[in-house]
Scaffold this motif. Structure first.
Motif, PDB file in Angstrom:
ATOM      1  N   GLY A 149      34.726  25.607  32.896  1.00  0.00           N
ATOM      2  CA  GLY A 149      35.220  24.658  33.884  1.00  0.00           C
ATOM      3  C   GLY A 149      35.899  25.350  35.057  1.00  0.00           C
ATOM      4  O   GLY A 149      35.689  24.979  36.211  1.00  0.00           O
ATOM      5  N   PHE A 150      36.721  26.350  34.771  1.00  0.00           N
ATOM      6  CA  PHE A 150      37.446  27.053  35.831  1.00  0.00           C
ATOM      7  C   PHE A 150      36.478  27.751  36.778  1.00  0.00           C
ATOM      8  O   PHE A 150      36.668  27.738  38.005  1.00  0.00           O
ATOM      9  CB  PHE A 150      38.411  28.055  35.219  1.00  0.00           C
ATOM     10  N   VAL A 151      35.429  28.348  36.218  1.00  0.00           N
ATOM     11  CA  VAL A 151      34.420  29.016  37.059  1.00  0.00           C
ATOM     12  C   VAL A 151      33.700  27.992  37.933  1.00  0.00           C
ATOM     13  O   VAL A 151      33.524  28.200  39.146  1.00  0.00           O
ATOM     14  CB  VAL A 151      33.415  29.795  36.187  1.00  0.00           C
ATOM     15  N   PHE A 152      33.273  26.880  37.344  1.00  0.00           N
ATOM     16  CA  PHE A 152      32.573  25.856  38.120  1.00  0.00           C
ATOM     17  C   PHE A 152      33.454  25.330  39.246  1.00  0.00           C
ATOM     18  O   PHE A 152      33.013  25.183  40.392  1.00  0.00           O
ATOM     19  CB  PHE A 152      32.136  24.705  37.209  1.00  0.00           C
ATOM     20  N   GLU A 153      34.703  25.023  38.920  1.00  0.00           N
ATOM     21  CA  GLU A 153      35.602  24.442  39.918  1.00  0.00           C
ATOM     22  C   GLU A 153      35.915  25.445  41.027  1.00  0.00           C
ATOM     23  O   GLU A 153      35.859  25.106  42.218  1.00  0.00           O
ATOM     24  CB  GLU A 153      36.896  23.996  39.239  1.00  0.00           C
ATOM     25  N   LEU A 174      25.616  20.491  51.929  1.00  0.00           N
ATOM     26  CA  LEU A 174      25.506  21.634  51.026  1.00  0.00           C
ATOM     27  C   LEU A 174      24.704  21.241  49.795  1.00  0.00           C
ATOM     28  O   LEU A 174      25.113  20.380  49.017  1.00  0.00           O
ATOM     29  CB  LEU A 174      26.910  22.099  50.613  1.00  0.00           C
ATOM     30  N   ASP A 175      23.544  21.888  49.613  1.00  0.00           N
ATOM     31  CA  ASP A 175      22.711  21.608  48.441  1.00  0.00           C
ATOM     32  C   ASP A 175      22.166  22.896  47.828  1.00  0.00           C
ATOM     33  O   ASP A 175      21.095  22.920  47.234  1.00  0.00           O
ATOM     34  CB  ASP A 175      21.559  20.657  48.794  1.00  0.00           C
ATOM     35  N   THR A 176      22.934  23.974  47.967  1.00  0.00           N
ATOM     36  CA  THR A 176      22.575  25.255  47.369  1.00  0.00           C
ATOM     37  C   THR A 176      23.687  25.702  46.436  1.00  0.00           C
ATOM     38  O   THR A 176      24.742  25.075  46.353  1.00  0.00           O
ATOM     39  CB  THR A 176      22.343  26.317  48.461  1.00  0.00           C
ATOM     40  N   GLY A 177      23.464  26.825  45.753  1.00  0.00           N
ATOM     41  CA  GLY A 177      24.455  27.312  44.799  1.00  0.00           C
ATOM     42  C   GLY A 177      24.646  26.307  43.671  1.00  0.00           C
ATOM     43  O   GLY A 177      23.684  25.662  43.218  1.00  0.00           O
ATOM     44  N   LEU A 178      25.865  26.142  43.220  1.00  0.00           N
ATOM     45  CA  LEU A 178      26.140  25.174  42.159  1.00  0.00           C
ATOM     46  C   LEU A 178      25.848  23.748  42.610  1.00  0.00           C
ATOM     47  O   LEU A 178      25.549  22.882  41.776  1.00  0.00           O
ATOM     48  CB  LEU A 178      27.605  25.288  41.716  1.00  0.00           C
ATOM     49  N   TYR A 187      34.391  18.783  40.391  1.00  0.00           N
ATOM     50  CA  TYR A 187      34.863  17.726  39.501  1.00  0.00           C
ATOM     51  C   TYR A 187      34.388  17.965  38.065  1.00  0.00           C
ATOM     52  O   TYR A 187      35.141  17.732  37.106  1.00  0.00           O
ATOM     53  CB  TYR A 187      34.367  16.360  39.972  1.00  0.00           C
ATOM     54  N   PHE A 188      33.154  18.427  37.903  1.00  0.00           N
ATOM     55  CA  PHE A 188      32.653  18.756  36.564  1.00  0.00           C
ATOM     56  C   PHE A 188      33.516  19.848  35.947  1.00  0.00           C
ATOM     57  O   PHE A 188      33.898  19.771  34.771  1.00  0.00           O
ATOM     58  CB  PHE A 188      31.198  19.219  36.641  1.00  0.00           C
ATOM     59  N   GLY A 189      33.844  20.866  36.748  1.00  0.00           N
ATOM     60  CA  GLY A 189      34.697  21.943  36.247  1.00  0.00           C
ATOM     61  C   GLY A 189      36.076  21.450  35.866  1.00  0.00           C
ATOM     62  O   GLY A 189      36.635  21.857  34.842  1.00  0.00           O
ATOM     63  N   ASP A 190      36.617  20.552  36.669  1.00  0.00           N
ATOM     64  CA  ASP A 190      37.931  19.969  36.383  1.00  0.00           C
ATOM     65  C   ASP A 190      37.929  19.276  35.023  1.00  0.00           C
ATOM     66  O   ASP A 190      38.851  19.440  34.209  1.00  0.00           O
ATOM     67  CB  ASP A 190      38.274  18.964  37.494  1.00  0.00           C
TER      68      ASP A 190
END
Length: 262
Positions: A149-153, A174-178, A187-190
């Motif tokens: 989660g921390f990495v994603f956020e 923005l539609d690249t990277g994650l 929000y998913f990472g959170d």
């Protein structure tokens, strides 16, 4: 050492005092969005207050506190830098306009006190984890999930910051990277961070009773003030957003779908 019950009372009082102080700072600054910068720091404060009072092994308490403080401080710094030098968040300006003749009192009750209650409630896994039995399977799973989660956020926020900092991307999407795999990697990472902390609380069986805390955080992100408000704004301001929604997962990272436009 004090028991879990007295600790939750102590953290409730500390949270209330900190939020009242934040409201005072907001009034001095003339910006009610100051509460956004405090949000993460509030969780860090609760973790630090709870650390010396738990009965869990010291390494366990230190891990819980460090993970919470890392997440909270990073989020607060990120939000403060994002808002610095810009006009106040339109959400708060609208609240002031709708609040009537006494906007300060109304915002204190409807925003600051409400966020104090939510902050304290969501932090319960951190407080319960301070009384756990040490590192078992659930604790290690919690640490792994927290890390994901921390990495994603962190990465998601940084990718968005760089995208917005480039003048060539003004008005773009923005539609690249994650952001290729989920419309809300931050929000998913959170959510993953708080489910990870919940698993750390499950190192002893009463910790499972705090399951409503990560559920509440996830609900706020997916159905509350997070995802819905952000997407409503983007639908109005980004013509390509409908196509992005059609091909990109709304929360959990998934491979993008093929669409007719592509």
């Amino acid at each position: 050492m004090i028991g879990l019950g007295p600790l939750t009372g102590l953290t409730a009082g500390v949270t209330l005092a900190a939020v009242v102080a934040t409201f005072g700072i907001a009034r001095l600054r003339g910006r009610y969005d100051t509460i956004d910068s405090f949000w993460g720091l509030g969780f860090a404060l609760i973790a630090v207050v709870a650390l010396p009072f738990g009965t869990a092994p010291v390494p366990m308490r230190l891990v819980v506190a460090v993970l919470t403080v890392l997440w909270g401080v990073r989020l607060s710094v990120h939000l403060h830098l994002r808002n610095h030098g810009k006009p106040e968040d339109p959400r708060y300006r609208k609240m002031v306009e709708r609040a009537g003749p006494r906007p300060a009192a109304r915002l204190f009750v409807r925003v600051y006190l409400v966020q104090a209650v939510i902050l304290w409630f969501v932090s319960l896994p951190v407080q319960f984890a301070m009384y756990g039995n040490g590192f078992g399977v659930t604790a290690w799973l919690g640490i792994a999930l927290w890390l994901i989660g921390f990495v994603f956020e962190t990465v998601g926020d940084e990718q968005l910051r760089r995208f917005r900092a480039d003048p060539a991307n003004r008005g773009g999407l923005l539609d690249t990277g994650l952001w290729r795999y989920t419309r809300h990697p931050n929000y998913f990472g959170d959510a993953c961070v708080w489910w990870g902390l919940f698993l750390l609380a499950c190192a002893w069986w009463p910790g499972a009773a705090t399951v409503l805390s990560p559920l509440a955080m996830t609900f706020l992100l997916v159905r509350g003030t997070g995802k819905p408000m952000m997407e409503a704004s983007l639908r109005r301001s980004r013509p390509r957003y409908a196509d992005y929604v059609a091909r990109t997962s709304g929360f959990v990272p998934l491979p993008p779908k093929r669409t007719a436009a592509r």
